[in-house]
Design an enzyme around this catalytic site. Structure first.
Site, mmCIF file in Angstrom:
data_model
loop_
_atom_site.group_PDB
_atom_site.id
_atom_site.type_symbol
_atom_site.label_atom_id
_atom_site.label_comp_id
_atom_site.label_asym_id
_atom_site.label_seq_id
_atom_site.Cartn_x
_atom_site.Cartn_y
_atom_site.Cartn_z
ATOM 1 N N CYS A 122 18.318 2.230 8.888
ATOM 2 C CA CYS A 122 18.268 0.762 8.996
ATOM 3 C C CYS A 122 17.824 0.338 10.390
ATOM 4 O O CYS A 122 18.650 0.180 11.307
ATOM 5 C CB CYS A 122 19.639 0.164 8.691
ATOM 6 N N GLY A 129 9.592 -6.035 12.804
ATOM 7 C CA GLY A 129 9.097 -4.834 12.149
ATOM 8 C C GLY A 129 8.536 -3.896 13.190
ATOM 9 O O GLY A 129 9.231 -3.020 13.715
ATOM 10 N N ILE A 155 14.833 -1.492 3.241
ATOM 11 C CA ILE A 155 15.591 -0.256 3.462
ATOM 12 C C ILE A 155 15.516 0.651 2.239
ATOM 13 O O ILE A 155 16.019 0.312 1.153
ATOM 14 C CB ILE A 155 17.060 -0.581 3.821
ATOM 15 N N ARG A 240 7.552 10.536 11.509
ATOM 16 C CA ARG A 240 6.096 10.380 11.396
ATOM 17 C C ARG A 240 5.443 11.669 10.899
ATOM 18 O O ARG A 240 4.512 11.633 10.084
ATOM 19 C CB ARG A 240 5.523 9.936 12.747
ATOM 20 N N ARG A 265 -15.012 16.698 -17.468
ATOM 21 C CA ARG A 265 -15.710 15.475 -17.895
ATOM 22 C C ARG A 265 -17.231 15.677 -17.900
ATOM 23 O O ARG A 265 -17.799 16.183 -16.923
ATOM 24 C CB ARG A 265 -15.336 14.336 -16.947
ATOM 25 N N GLN A 334 -11.661 7.311 -7.767
ATOM 26 C CA GLN A 334 -13.032 6.878 -8.051
ATOM 27 C C GLN A 334 -13.770 7.921 -8.884
ATOM 28 O O GLN A 334 -14.532 7.581 -9.792
ATOM 29 C CB GLN A 334 -13.773 6.632 -6.728
ATOM 30 N N GLY A 337 -13.434 7.665 -12.530
ATOM 31 C CA GLY A 337 -14.006 6.492 -13.182
ATOM 32 C C GLY A 337 -12.912 5.608 -13.758
ATOM 33 O O GLY A 337 -11.827 5.477 -13.186
ATOM 34 N N GLU A 361 7.280 3.908 9.159
ATOM 35 C CA GLU A 361 7.482 4.827 10.294
ATOM 36 C C GLU A 361 6.604 4.422 11.487
ATOM 37 O O GLU A 361 6.159 5.280 12.268
ATOM 38 C CB GLU A 361 7.197 6.287 9.897
ATOM 39 N N GLU A 365 -1.485 0.648 13.199
ATOM 40 C CA GLU A 365 -1.910 -0.135 14.366
ATOM 41 C C GLU A 365 -1.024 0.191 15.572
ATOM 42 O O GLU A 365 -1.513 0.341 16.701
ATOM 43 C CB GLU A 365 -1.848 -1.637 14.042
#
Length: 378
Positions: A122, A129, A155, A240, A265, A334, A337, A361, A365
């Protein structure tokens, strides 16, 4: 498994087998029905995965950070959401084991290592943040207790878990006024918000944790007053690496799913695997995965051995691995498909579960800020 010791290869095999048999078959159901798979995690704890880097005298496995990374990567191939919660639980137990006194270690750690009880971390609040040092949850000391008021947001495990490692303000503003308390479910004044509806990570509940004149014994404080922010940051260095390792597992599984789909496929009269463009994309995915894995394992060694630049290497690894691995999972979708967008196909769940790893974590940025600050300060 390149470069691993025989013991590490064995840990990896055990974790991969557990992921394949006990997690992967149920991953979609846990996601769809939002099941917190308590009994499955207790089975994992019997293999030593409840306190992987906790000391053996309180029930931990006493393994290294690199061992831990290998295990979380392997488990995450079976269910990334569940493994990510287990990584948070392990971080909490490590904090108590490392910063707690002997009485606290013996009181809390054995039942957490066995996952008889579960833990939540916590730190984040509705208004703090990324700027964790500005947290407002306050703990006023009255005799041999603290009176805790405030709330925590997002949490993992909140409301369903038993032990809460809480960062709160016992002093003035800034990081030096923060302390760390261990709360137990059922304490008067401890309550929880509604269960959040999330894009992914649905096998673990997420709630606000609320403190209203919550009475906590001073004997539940980890370390000294004012040490909380340092404890939180040291925990997050390992966290991390753990969450980056979970990203590796999701990407590894997604590469295998893409490989299988390209082989099976057919389009324009031949398997997709014969298409050179898709061959090149698959090669790039595998290359990026191996590069990210090497970075994470290097950071794990740095943290384990106490290298001077361990914190920045952990930040770099978290930034690189979570960004790259999300890209790998997304590319795998992707390649499927339209099928990739159906919940019948596991690749979409890996994409949803891994997306949040770029946020928690410490957002990516913030990871960039940490790395840049280190470079510019010389």
């Amino acid at each position: 498994s390149t470069g691993l010791t025989e013991d590490q290869k064995e840990f990896q095999k055990v974790a991969l087998d557990f992921a394949a048999k006990e997690m992967a078959p149920y991953m979609a159901e846990w996601d769809e029905k939002e099941i917190f798979p308590v009994e499955t995690m207790r089975k994992a704890a019997q293999l030593g995965f409840g306190g992987i880097y906790v000391k053996p005298d309180v029930g931990g496995s006493g393994l290294s950070r690199l061992d831990t990374s290998i295990i979380f990567e392997a488990l995450s191939t079976g269910c990334t959401s569940t493994t990510a919660y287990m990584s948070i639980h392990n971080m909490c137990v490590w904090m108590i084991d490392t910063f707690g006194n002997e009485e606290q270690r013996q009181r809390f750690c054995p039942s957490l290592c066995s996952m008889e009880k579960f833990a939540s971390y916590c730190l984040t609040e509705p208004g703090s943040g990324s700027d964790a040092a500005s947290l407002l949850t306050s703990a006023q000391r009255k005799g041999d207790t603290y009176i805790l008021n405030g709330s925590k947001a997002f949490i993992s495990g909140g409301g369903d878990t038993d032990v809460y490692v809480v960062m709160c303000r016992t002093g003035g503003p800034g990081p030096k006024g923060i302390s760390c308390l261990v709360l137990e479910k059922g304490m008067p004044g401890l309550s929880f918000g509604k269960k959040e509806k999330k894009v992914g990570w649905n096998s673990q509940p997420t709630r606000a944790v609320i403190f209203e004149d919550c009475v906590v014994p001073v004997s539940n404080r980890l370390g000294a007053e004012g040490q909380g922010f340092s404890i939180a940051m040291q925990g997050l260095n390992g966290g991390r690496i753990n969450i980056a390792s979970c990203s590796l597992g999701a990407a590894h599984a997604s590469v295998l799913l893409a490989q299988e789909h390209l082989t099976v496929r057919k389009q324009f009269g031949e398997p997709l695997a014969n298409n050179q463009y898709l061959q090149f994309r698959l090669a790039e995915m595998a290359t990026r995965l191996v590069a990210a894995r090497l970075m994470v394992r290097n950071a794990a060694r740095a943290l384990q051995d106490g290298w001077e630049d361990a914190a920045v290497l952990c930040s770099m690894a978290k930034l690189f691995a979570t960004d790259e691995c999300f890209g790998i999972c997304n590319q795998a979708l992707q390649m499927h498909g339209g099928y990739g967008y159906l919940k019948d196909y596991a690749v979409q769940q890996f994409v949803r579960d891994i997306r949040v790893h770029q946020i928690l974590e410490g957002t990516n940025e913030v990871m960039r800020m940490i790395v840049a600050r280190n470079l510019l300060q010389g």
